[in-house]
Design a protein around this motif. Sequence first.
Motif, PDB file in Angstrom:
ATOM      1  N   GLY A 233       0.782  -1.231   0.000  1.00 16.94           N
ATOM      2  CA  GLY A 233       0.000   0.000   0.000  1.00 16.94           C
ATOM      3  C   GLY A 233       0.816   1.285   0.000  1.00 16.94           C
ATOM      4  N   THR A 234       2.126   1.177  -0.078  1.00 18.20           N
ATOM      5  CA  THR A 234       2.957   2.381  -0.141  1.00 18.20           C
ATOM      6  C   THR A 234       2.836   3.021  -1.513  1.00 18.20           C
ATOM      7  N   THR A 235       2.573   4.322  -1.519  1.00 22.73           N
ATOM      8  CA  THR A 235       2.364   5.029  -2.773  1.00 22.73           C
ATOM      9  C   THR A 235       3.506   6.009  -3.062  1.00 22.73           C
ATOM     10  N   ASN A 236       3.648   6.299  -4.345  1.00 21.67           N
ATOM     11  CA  ASN A 236       4.669   7.246  -4.803  1.00 21.67           C
ATOM     12  C   ASN A 236       4.083   8.004  -5.975  1.00 21.67           C
ATOM     13  N   TYR A 237       4.298   9.333  -5.991  1.00 19.51           N
ATOM     14  CA  TYR A 237       3.748  10.166  -7.051  1.00 19.51           C
ATOM     15  C   TYR A 237       4.829  11.068  -7.642  1.00 19.51           C
ATOM     16  N   THR A 238       4.704  11.339  -8.929  1.00 23.00           N
ATOM     17  CA  THR A 238       5.554  12.373  -9.490  1.00 23.00           C
ATOM     18  C   THR A 238       5.078  13.727  -8.963  1.00 23.00           C
TER      19      THR A 238
END
Length: 118
Positions: free
Chosen positions: A55-60
């Motif tokens: 569930g770890t998220t990453n966004y530009t």
Amino acid sequence: QVQLVESGGGLVQPGGSLRLSCTASGNIFTIYTMGWYRQAPGKRRELVATITSGGTTNYTDSVKGRFTISRDDAKNTVYLQMNNLKPEDTAVYYCNADVVTLGLGEYWGQGTQVTVSS
């Protein structure tokens, strides 16, 4: 074999919203990281957002605070909720997933067009 099928693209006015979906099918044991990438005309494909199996998220940076990635592992589906869309978000959006079948492989969807224009 594994297939990723995207849906939800379209034409929207600036400030509007769209929700993209991508469902994986085939002989799937488990899916690790899933993500969305985009490619605008004349530009390189770039990462938009990823979400791990934990569930770890990453966004530009350009989409932080406007886009939200989520997943439903029971449906082998990843979503991208896009709010406050801007003309510079116009691109073909591709789904990506690291899938374990007989081995581990990286798979891509066929892409869905998102156009932000008045």
